[in-house]
Design a protein around this motif. Structure first.
Motif, PDB file in Angstrom:
ATOM      1  N   PHE A 152       0.831  -1.152   0.018  1.00 54.36           N
ATOM      2  CA  PHE A 152      -0.054  -0.302  -0.146  1.00 54.36           C
ATOM      3  C   PHE A 152       1.023   1.200  -0.066  1.00 54.36           C
ATOM      4  N   PRO A 153       0.965   1.957  -1.179  1.00 57.43           N
ATOM      5  CA  PRO A 153       0.274   2.071  -2.307  1.00 57.43           C
ATOM      6  C   PRO A 153       0.874   1.025  -3.359  1.00 57.43           C
ATOM      7  N   GLY A 154       1.993   0.358  -3.372  1.00 53.33           N
ATOM      8  CA  GLY A 154       2.686  -0.447  -4.230  1.00 53.33           C
ATOM      9  C   GLY A 154       1.856  -1.087  -5.223  1.00 53.33           C
ATOM     10  N   VAL A 155       0.778  -2.130  -4.706  1.00 56.70           N
ATOM     11  CA  VAL A 155       0.237  -2.844  -5.421  1.00 56.70           C
ATOM     12  C   VAL A 155      -1.053  -2.922  -5.179  1.00 56.70           C
ATOM     13  N   ALA A 156      -1.591  -1.753  -4.622  1.00 55.62           N
ATOM     14  CA  ALA A 156      -2.920  -1.225  -3.890  1.00 55.62           C
ATOM     15  C   ALA A 156      -3.759  -0.612  -5.191  1.00 55.62           C
ATOM     16  N   GLY A 157      -4.841  -0.682  -4.692  1.00 53.74           N
ATOM     17  CA  GLY A 157      -6.205   0.116  -5.656  1.00 53.74           C
ATOM     18  C   GLY A 157      -6.026   1.511  -5.510  1.00 53.74           C
ATOM     19  N   PRO A 158      -6.511   2.307  -6.346  1.00 52.45           N
ATOM     20  CA  PRO A 158      -6.474   3.773  -6.265  1.00 52.45           C
ATOM     21  C   PRO A 158      -7.131   4.435  -5.104  1.00 52.45           C
ATOM     22  N   GLU A 159      -8.071   3.805  -4.387  1.00 54.52           N
ATOM     23  CA  GLU A 159      -8.717   4.461  -3.124  1.00 54.52           C
ATOM     24  C   GLU A 159      -7.501   4.639  -2.115  1.00 54.52           C
ATOM     25  N   VAL A 160      -6.913   3.610  -1.730  1.00 60.82           N
ATOM     26  CA  VAL A 160      -5.605   3.698  -0.704  1.00 60.82           C
ATOM     27  C   VAL A 160      -4.479   4.515  -1.437  1.00 60.82           C
ATOM     28  N   ILE A 161      -4.236   4.644  -2.599  1.00 65.18           N
ATOM     29  CA  ILE A 161      -2.992   5.112  -3.212  1.00 65.18           C
ATOM     30  C   ILE A 161      -3.531   6.899  -3.070  1.00 65.18           C
ATOM     31  N   ASN A 162      -4.895   7.288  -3.677  1.00 70.28           N
ATOM     32  CA  ASN A 162      -5.042   8.586  -3.435  1.00 70.28           C
ATOM     33  C   ASN A 162      -5.339   8.987  -2.125  1.00 70.28           C
ATOM     34  N   PHE A 163      -5.799   8.137  -1.168  1.00 69.68           N
ATOM     35  CA  PHE A 163      -5.914   8.807  -0.006  1.00 69.68           C
ATOM     36  C   PHE A 163      -4.532   8.981   0.636  1.00 69.68           C
ATOM     37  N   SER A 164      -3.739   7.959   0.507  1.00 65.21           N
ATOM     38  CA  SER A 164      -2.250   8.216   1.367  1.00 65.21           C
ATOM     39  C   SER A 164      -1.458   9.313   0.870  1.00 65.21           C
TER      40      SER A 164
END
Length: 189
Positions: A152-164
């Protein structure tokens, strides 16, 4: 590696290594060969997933350069699959949970309050063992790269990536970079 695999036998297992893309420096050519020597003859699968976050996908030449391979080497290591994280394709994700608005509010000291769906690359669930192979550096969004950041965020979806990344921006890079534990890091953990 020999000590680790003496304790954790990978015989017959499907193994996925998560590695950084070309935006991080690490001795990936050496590590690629060492993992191959240690595991290729024992495992059912030995594949690599590039933790792109939302970075651009790497083409074949870039992937070869990352691992110090030539086109001929790729044939030699033909058993090894190398995949880009396809962050822009919703069908490549599995939702594994939700961080509640209340928990986000607590972690961020009230800076934010929203549910954050947690999705990750579905490939993770096709393997018996997932191994992170990458460096740890000061990082402007999380504090330090490495560890769970490869998920997270390396292989996560956009929700986690954008939030972080939004949370890191609100806190500011000045306060985050090189800090051992930050609200972004707590969210990732």
């Amino acid at each position: 590696l020999a000590q680790a695999f003496a304790k954790h036998d990978m015989t017959g297992k499907r193994v996925l290594l998560i590695t950084p893309d070309a935006t991080r420096s690490a001795p990936m050519p050496m590590m690629f060969r060492l993992f191959y020597e240690a595991l290729a003859d024992k495992v059912a699968a030995l594949d690599y997933l590039i933790a792109l976050g939302t970075h651009m996908a790497m083409d074949e030449d870039q992937l070869n350069a990352l691992f110090g391979l030539t086109a001929e080497d790729r044939a030699k290591y033909g058993k090894v699959g190398i995949y880009n994280h396809e962050w822009e394709k919703p069908e490549t994700f599995k939702q594994i949970g939700v961080i509640s608005a209340a928990e986000i509010e607590q972690i961020t000291d009230g800076l934010m309050s929203m549910d954050v769906p947690v999705t990750v690359n579905k490939m993770l669930f096709d393997y018996d063992q997932v191994i992170i192979c990458g460096p740890t550096f000061p990082h402007e969004v999380v504090g330090f790269s490495g560890g769970n950041k490869y998920f997270f965020p390396g292989v996560a979806g956009p929700e986690v990536i954008n939030f972080s990344h939004w949370l890191g921006a609100v806190i500011t890079s000045w306060k985050v970079i090189g800090t051992k534990m930050t609200p972004v890091g707590e969210t990732i953990n």
